[in-house]
Design an enzyme around this catalytic site. Structure first.
Site, short mmCIF file in Angstrom:
data_model
loop_
_atom_site.label_atom_id
_atom_site.label_comp_id
_atom_site.label_asym_id
_atom_site.label_seq_id
_atom_site.Cartn_x
_atom_site.Cartn_y
_atom_site.Cartn_z
N LYS A 51 14.70 -14.40 -32.40
CA LYS A 51 13.81 -14.63 -31.29
C LYS A 51 14.82 -15.70 -30.15
O LYS A 51 14.70 -15.20 -29.11
CB LYS A 51 12.66 -15.45 -31.86
CG LYS A 51 11.70 -15.72 -30.54
CD LYS A 51 10.44 -16.38 -31.38
CE LYS A 51 9.69 -15.22 -32.02
NZ LYS A 51 8.68 -15.79 -33.35
N ARG A 120 8.39 -22.19 -32.68
CA ARG A 120 8.32 -20.69 -33.46
C ARG A 120 9.63 -20.73 -34.17
O ARG A 120 10.75 -21.26 -33.92
CB ARG A 120 8.66 -19.86 -32.53
CG ARG A 120 7.14 -19.54 -31.49
CD ARG A 120 7.47 -18.50 -30.62
NE ARG A 120 6.46 -18.38 -29.48
CZ ARG A 120 5.48 -17.54 -29.54
NH1 ARG A 120 5.40 -16.69 -30.56
NH2 ARG A 120 4.40 -17.59 -28.58
N GLY A 129 5.63 -12.49 -39.10
CA GLY A 129 4.55 -13.00 -39.45
C GLY A 129 4.73 -13.61 -40.81
O GLY A 129 3.83 -14.34 -41.37
N MET A 131 6.83 -16.53 -41.50
CA MET A 131 7.11 -18.09 -41.30
C MET A 131 5.90 -18.43 -40.22
O MET A 131 5.14 -17.70 -39.80
CB MET A 131 8.52 -18.19 -40.96
CG MET A 131 9.39 -17.75 -41.93
SD MET A 131 11.19 -18.33 -41.41
CE MET A 131 11.36 -17.18 -40.12
N ARG A 364 12.76 -7.20 -28.84
CA ARG A 364 13.49 -7.04 -30.40
C ARG A 364 13.53 -5.54 -30.29
O ARG A 364 12.75 -4.94 -29.83
CB ARG A 364 13.20 -7.81 -31.41
CG ARG A 364 11.54 -7.59 -31.61
CD ARG A 364 10.96 -8.37 -32.88
NE ARG A 364 9.39 -8.14 -32.83
CZ ARG A 364 8.74 -8.78 -33.62
NH1 ARG A 364 9.36 -9.75 -34.47
NH2 ARG A 364 7.48 -8.54 -33.80
N HIS A 486 -0.98 -6.29 -38.13
CA HIS A 486 -0.14 -6.71 -39.50
C HIS A 486 -0.05 -5.55 -40.30
O HIS A 486 1.10 -4.95 -40.46
CB HIS A 486 -0.62 -7.91 -40.21
CG HIS A 486 0.16 -8.14 -41.28
ND1 HIS A 486 -0.22 -7.90 -42.39
CD2 HIS A 486 1.07 -8.83 -41.36
CE1 HIS A 486 0.68 -8.28 -43.55
NE2 HIS A 486 1.60 -8.74 -42.74
N SER A 824 30.72 19.32 -62.38
CA SER A 824 29.67 18.66 -61.79
C SER A 824 29.35 17.43 -62.55
O SER A 824 28.96 17.15 -63.52
CB SER A 824 28.44 19.86 -61.71
OG SER A 824 27.49 19.31 -61.49
N CYS A 900 25.46 16.24 -59.45
CA CYS A 900 24.29 16.92 -59.62
C CYS A 900 23.10 16.15 -60.08
O CYS A 900 21.89 16.25 -60.61
CB CYS A 900 24.13 18.13 -60.28
SG CYS A 900 24.74 17.99 -62.10
N TYR A 920 30.67 18.67 -52.86
CA TYR A 920 29.36 18.56 -52.51
C TYR A 920 28.66 17.58 -53.28
O TYR A 920 28.91 17.06 -54.63
CB TYR A 920 28.79 20.00 -52.67
CG TYR A 920 28.78 20.41 -54.20
CD1 TYR A 920 27.74 20.13 -54.98
CD2 TYR A 920 29.72 21.10 -54.87
CE1 TYR A 920 27.60 20.43 -56.40
CE2 TYR A 920 29.64 21.60 -56.02
CZ TYR A 920 28.45 21.40 -56.86
OH TYR A 920 28.64 21.58 -58.07
#
Lengths: 954, 954
Positions: A51, A120, A129, A131, A364, A486, A824, A900, A920
């Site tokens: 902030k 704040r 929300g 703090m 933000r 919220h 694999s 896998c 892969y």
């Protein structure tokens, strides 16, 4: 590596910054100050909090921000270190505040022109929300009159004062909010009004007095008149709120360091509740739910700060601001556009309009749904705001899952609606479909959710204290609050469906029911705790009962993003699929082959199981062969389906793996059945034998069959089946099983070939620990494959390989690579063996303790940061994999290497696979898109490290 | 490395050697020819076989050997490669045989002076009785008369001829021996005689005719008159006998390469059955049973070749030869003494006396019992014949076990004798005590032995075909045959008790009984199949029923040998011991500490288990603590006992390891008990409630207790307990258990210290996979240990360490060594996890298949050469250990390293531990002597490799 100006040691930095001062500290160094500032944004956030850093940067960019200052996080850390407020901090604050007072033209505690400030919290990482915040600080019995005078609005002044006392009383003095609410209710009753806004100035003045009595009664001291004491206490309260339980819970959940502390921003107040030309609001530069490029947000006229976010009143959509305050709307549009360009990302902006003048309070990076994140990344790339790699890095692959989450089947939903099961429609606050039992209490939701029950939390509104009940719920419904309330923000952050602001719903907490009006005017419908509802967070609909879900496909933007990912990544992506349907889904999601087909899953269906049991129960080779002969055409058809679905792509098939007893009923059930049959026989024998002859014969046959089955189950019983007769050991002890499977594979491939379908089987042997096992299996495989191909007069393009899932296979991979054309990695079993963890037992019994913390001398201590079955353990399991890769390649340079295990769908594990240079990864079909993006990100990160695949430890 | 003359490529060697020719090929090169020959003995054996090499070397040493030649093993390999007799082989044989004929003065097939030869097998490694031999070859209807003339003994000539036909008929022509025996029996009947020796020349001549008829009837061809054809066929038969089933079985058992082939020795016959001044015998230069330095052996007058070894007649002791043939005895004593000196080892010599002239037919290193091996090694060292290291290398550590095997308790045995249970006394052919059920059939012995049943094989006599029944039996009894009979030799080789030549015993095979005369003249006692007998191979006694066994201590010579070993070895030897008694045994056997005390074994005793169950069933911390408080004094007393026994030596204690359900009853039993109680209650409820009130109350209480127990058992149930809540995980989830154990250890140490007993606890945590587990455990340990020491005001000398038994611990040993002061490799679990083998399941289910061979395209193929739970797997498990050792030392240079798995008692694994440079191995108490010797041998071998510990792969 980019060149970054050397970080400034925080110790040498000022302990406080006016907003306009900060940027010169962070833009210092060679080169363009703005560029330097942008590069050092993280450092700035760490010191000023998100902030404070935002306010400082906005101020430097010329945005209209109410002046103020930020107390750095270093002070918070000192506070915890010393156990008291840092020496001289207040004096410093007051000294800097003088500058603010000068700019605003008011002074803290000045009876005639009092400055009011907000205090704040603000940490490096957003913790919305979690703090505490205090507004309107600076009011006392004198300054309230000054405020009334200069605003010519006594009602506003006393309303501000009573809000301040309530907030301060709660946050600093620890008095329950309810006590103040109780006074307010009583007052409204005695005044005969319903809404707060109907209360007169005089009434509010009397409310202030009542509130002060509450404070005196609860604390034994009068409410502080001294504004400097107010300020000092508020700052301390914000420091303290860093460690309140919900903040700790949130940091645990989001893996935020507990030791970074919060900054405190002290900012001059502007008032959205001053008059009818005042308002307060929140807006996003793009829609955080869909990603659409359009201003998105809400505002409330005559409202202050938290009113919008708290969801107490349902606000208006931002678009309507163009009608209500056209000049403000124009100003806002221009400002937020500028902010998005400046930050090169979607902005989430808080603003206040005070008597027609726009102030930006906060900006933000906007939190967004996965769907929005994808669209924004793609469109910002198309708009030229960000580059391709940056766009790809903007989306967290884990989030993609939520886009692909099941949604309700459209026809099932419309049938439910026609059937009168649509209960209500609220705001579509967080997309996705959820089904669960209604629960009203967050504690109960937590409890039942942890037990694995599916619940939906239904609340009037949610607050940060409810977060422990939201996490384990399938979804959330609120009666009040908008898209930025919220509940909505938290649910979107978690990818959890949420319907917010469903205002037709009434909750009766004591009766544990909610009521919705019936559509036809008949009596209201009551839904009780425990009844099942289905909620659609994408439409806001709430249905009674469960609705069939359907899987979403790729959205247009996700497909675009994944195409971008494909152009970057080098790692191949395959899917684990056992059925043609799964294979089709996988292919639609971009799988380049099947990395794991578990043949045992083909044995589990209702029509196969009896034949499989026949095979297992066979008392000799002949009868076993007879059962296998019946299985052969079924298996062949399975493989035909897979080859057809994957035409032209490789299909990796693992021969039978699990212990045979998994195909048989449990012994305890059989014993019960035997007892029942015995009882029945004993019953029957009381009758005349002649009459019940047939029944007796049937019961006797059944009894002897069951007993034989019990004997076999006992014979197959293993103490540790995970490490018993399974995997390649099955095929070595009963080679005829392998023969049948290999024959089915090759007959299927031949059949497809004849029809112009290109089948590419890659057959692998599970649970190899010694090359001699693989040699023996290969001899049978080669002979059988050659025979089928010879019979058909056709050659099939195939490979022979092995799972690497036993530690010894990794340790002797050089020998094994002489025989196997591909490896694999079965990272599930490899993790089990490397840790000596039985996943079945560990997760229920002790792994949870390890992840949550075990008791060490009365303190909780975490043993594991991550569940190794979710995030691949690089130090142990990864070391074995690296050994196997290196020694496998030393023998067979072009060996194919894949994963896998379930880790194949985990981004961090995919990054490790990339580092190892595997060919892969193979994941579940629905995680293929995640894997594609994660593989691209791994490539980008490797390129950024200089193209060099260096090992990263956890 | 010693300098050895370069091996001669066999291809360039002659394919045949006269005895007197061979030594010049093998003694060639620089230096002393005799020394060269000695060094190249192995090479010579590989080419000529043990027998051929021995004859050649004896001939070169001037020993009187009947002249002959040896066909090299290369010919046998060619035979199998080409599938037929090598081209020109017979011509070569005949060419060389001319030299023999010249020396002897007779010719093969010469009617007037016929040469008779033996044709014998002989491989590099001794395989006594496993391959075929033919004697008296060269006889036909003409030469038999020549032989009769020159020996002036027609009876001898025809006896030799009929023996030759029988042997040739069986070996070359494949005719059952029984067919010839049948003719013989019929003849004896018609002649009215009992013994073969009573048959006249004429009778034997008619027997020859009968035998020839048998040959004609069975093969359709007359018995060959052509002596060259006889020779060629006999050589081929010997080649073929290399691959007869019993030879293959023997090689499998003794791990002899199947591809080395046999040589064939063709040697002129001498006749121990020519007249009364002829004899044949076997002797050892020292007693092969006890090791005593005295000529030991047996002979038979007027007997041929196999008569002694085959055990058909019971021979005379060698000592009596001094009376019967004093000049021969003198000659024999001198010759065998010379041979022992020449070979520097005990010799097993076959000799024949022909009309008073001594010939040596064979010499080889004498097989001996472990007890004898030890005594011989020690005494030969004392006599200066061999050096200390050579003496130590002469004894196979695995054999020591048999010396330490249980013997019968002397008082129990004398009580059994007094009680009339002594059935018979035979020859003490192989020492040791065995108890088991009587079995007469080797197949049945094999079957039941494999099922884990204890059986004793009772036979009239044994032959090589019986070997599969001897291996799984506890011991062997024969009615006929002496100390060098087949049964005796084989049993001694296996360290298996054997009573041979028990001539009072009569076996009735059809009734499956044996009969022994009763001592007091009352009717004979009959023992049936399945009855239990006890046999003492050290005394020859056979008892009815089981007799209590007692453990032997170290013999004087073994103690001497182990002292020699201790002066050589560097590896420390500890023992696994859980009780003071075990600790005392271990210390007596030379253990230098306890390497593993499994504390859970202390919980299993009758008085502890209820308290342990109370602890497990505790429904909360308080009740668990109450149970632990009861366990504390018991555990303390356990440790006091251990510390007292090991005063001054380290005691490594492992904290609680097994899953808790191991301490609870099995669920199935509990369910049965509940059912019984329910039935009882239902019964009771039929009575007047008042009368049975107390019984009902008791049953109801019991029922509810059992049900609670079932619930707990179900809660603790694990799918794979080996990988579940056990090891360190127990102590992390229930730290109070560790607290109790650590307190008990330190309170015990303090108590001992106060009494002047030096306690050195080394406490280790089991099943560590991550350093964080160890950190947490160490925190609790440190706090608890410090507290006890502070309470006592005493310091205890202790160490904190960990087991390395989870692969991940080995992989992250550097981190773990930061916390652990020592590593103890738990190679049992490490092997389980590295292979993904549950030992409980693998050994019964598939490991046996792996060791014996699995079916691969109709052929048996071995997957494993060794059971990895017996012989440590160096490639996989060993690689992990090496990683752990290297990375552990990199962090903590002086880290103590040990093995406490069962491999700690296996010589090959001990050698590997030596190579790794471990501090110690820990084995079961009875294997401590084995470990001491194996450690010395490992040191000697390392020194011979130049003092360098290089890795040897399996």
């Amino acid at each position: 590596m980019k060149k970054v100006p050397a970080a400034m040691p925080q110790g040498s930095l000022p302990r406080l910054f006016l907003f306009e001062e900060a940027h010169k500290f962070f833009s210092a160094g060679d080169g363009d100050p703005a560029a330097n500032l942008a590069r050092r944004r993280d450092e700035m956030k760490a010191i000023l909090g998100g902030k404070g850093a935002g306010l400082a940067e906005m101020t430097a960019s010329g945005v209209q921000v109410p002046p103020g200052l930020t107390i750095t996080t270093a002070n918070c850390l000192d506070y915890y270190k010393q156990g008291k407020m840092p020496e001289g901090l207040l004096a410093l604050v007051l000294e800097k505040l003088a500058k603010v007072e000068e700019t605003v033209g008011r002074k803290l505690g000045d009876p005639s022109a009092p400055l009011l400030v907000s205090v704040r919290s603000g940490a490096k990482f957003s913790m919305p929300g979690m703090m505490d915040t205090i507004l309107n600080l600076g009011l006392n019995s004198e300054t309230v009159n000054g405020l009334a005078a200069i605003t010519a609005n006594p009602r506003f002044a006393f309303d501000s004062y009573r809000r301040f006392i309530q907030m301060y009383g709660n946050v600093v003095l620890g008095i329950d909010k309810e006590e103040f609410e109780h006074c307010l209710s009583k007052l409204k009753q005695s005044e005969g009004v319903k809404l707060d806004s109907e209360l007169s100035a005089a009434a509010l003045k009397s409310l202030v007095a009542s509130y002060k009595e509450v404070v005196l009664a609860r604390t034994g001291k009068p409410f502080p008149e001294n504004v400097q004491e107010q300020l000092a206490s508020a700052i301390e309260a914000v420091f303290l709120s860093w460690n309140n339980p919900r903040a700790i819970y949130y940091r645990d959940l989001n893996k935020i360091d507990h030791n970074i502390g919060t900054a405190v921003t002290v900012q001059s107040m502007v008032f959205g509740n001053l008059d009818d030309r005042s308002a307060t609001g929140v807006c996003f530069t793009r829609n955080p739910s869909t990603g659409e490029k359009a201003l998105f947000g809400e505002y409330l006229i005559r409202a202050q700060g938290e009113d919008v976010v708290a969801g107490i009143r349902t606000p208006d959509k931002i678009a309507s601001l163009a009608q209500t305050m056209p000049d403000v709307m124009a100003q806002l549009s221009a400002t937020v556009q500028m902010l998005e360009s400046h930050y090169r990302d979607v902005q989430d902006i808080e603003f206040t309009v005070e008597s027609g003048k726009l102030y930006i309070l906060q900006t933000r990076a906007g939190k967004r749904t996965a769907e929005a994140a994808v669209r924004i990344a793609v469109e910002m790339f198309e708009e030229g705001i960000i580059g391709r790699n940056e766009a790809l890095m903007r989306v967290d692959p884990r989030e993609i899952n939520s886009i692909l989450l099941p949604s309700f089947d459209a026809s099932a939903k419309s049938a439910a609606a026609k059937g009168g099961r649509l209960l209500a429609v609220g705001l579509n606050a967080s997309p996705g479909a959820a089904i669960g039992e209604v629960v009203f209490d967050p504690d109960e939701a937590e409890q039942r959710g942890k037990n694995g029950e599916k619940v939906i939390l239904v609340r009037v509104e949610t607050c940060p204290d409810d977060i422990h009940g939201i996490v384990p719920a399938q979804g959330v419904v609120t009666c009040r609050g908008g898209m930025t309330s919220h509940a909505a923000v938290v649910a979107r952050g978690m990818g959890k469906p949420c319907v917010a602001g469903c205002e037709t719903m009434r909750i009766d907490a004591s009766a544990q029911t909610f009521t919705v009006p019936a559509p036809d005017g008949s009596p209201a419908r009551i839904v009780r705790k425990g009844e099942v509802i289905s909620i659609d967070g994408s439409t806001g609909e709430i249905f009674l009962g469960a609705i069939e879900t359907r899987v979403a496909g790729l959205t247009k933007h996700l497909a675009q993003l994944l195409d971008m990912a494909d152009s970057v990544r080098k790692l191949g992506i395959r899917a684990n699929a056992d059925t043609p349907y799964d294979a089709q889904v996988a292919r639609r999601f971009g799988a380049e082959g099947i990395g794991l087909c578990r043949t045992e899953h083909m044995f589990m269906s209702q029509d196969r199981l009896p034949v499989v049991q026949e095979m297992i129960l066979a008392d000799g080779l002949d009868s076993r062969m007879a059962a296998l002969d019946k299985l052969l055409p079924m298996q062949r058809q399975d493989f035909i389906g897979l080859f057809e679905a994957m035409d032209g792509l490789p299909v990796t098939i693992r021969l039978l793996d699990p212990p045979l007893h998994e195909f048989l009923p449990r012994k305890e059930e059989l014993v019960e059945e035997v007892r029942a049959l015995e009882a029945r026989l004993s019953d029957l024998n009381r009758h005349s034998r002649r009459k019940v002859r047939n029944a007796v014969a049937r019961a006797e046959t059944a009894l002897s069959e069951k007993r034989a089955l019990i004997a076999k189950v006992e014979q197959l019983h293993e103490v540790n089946p995970m490490m018993g007769l399974r995997g390649c050991r099955l095929g070595l002890v009963f080679p005829e099983i392998n023969v049948m499977q290999v024959r089915a594979i090759f007959e299927a491939a031949v059949d497809c070939s004849r029809r112009g379908i290109k089948a590419q089987p890659e057959v692998m042997i599970p649970l190899i620990g010694d090359v001699q096992e693989l040699n023996a299996a290969r001899a049978v495989f080669d002979a059988c494959a050659a025979q089928v191909m010879q019979e058909a007069g056709l050659e099939v393009d195939y490979k022979f390989g092995t799972m690497i899932e036993v530690p010894r296979a990794a340790l002797t991979a050089d020998e094994i690579a002489e025989v196997a054309e591909f490896f694999s990695f079965g990272t599930n079993d490899l993790t089990q063996m490397t840790y000596a963890f039985s996943r079945d037992d560990a997760e229920g019994k002790f792994l949870q303790h390890y992840l949550e913390g075990v008791d060490v001398l009365g303190q909780k201590r975490k043993i594991f940061k991550e569940n190794p079955f979710v995030v691949l353990d690089r130090k142990g399991v990864g070391k074995l994999m690296r050994m196997a890769v290196d020694s496998g390649r030393s023998v067979r340079q072009d060996i194919k290497l894949g994963i896998c295990g379930e880790h194949g769908g985990d981004p961090s594990s995919i990054a490790f696979a990339h580092e190892l240079g595997l060919t892969y990864v193979s994941s579940s079909p629905y995680r293929v898109p995640i894997a594609r993006l994660a593989a691209a990100q791994a490539q980008i990160e490797a390129d950024e490290r200089g193209g060099q695949a260096t090992q990263r430890d956890k």
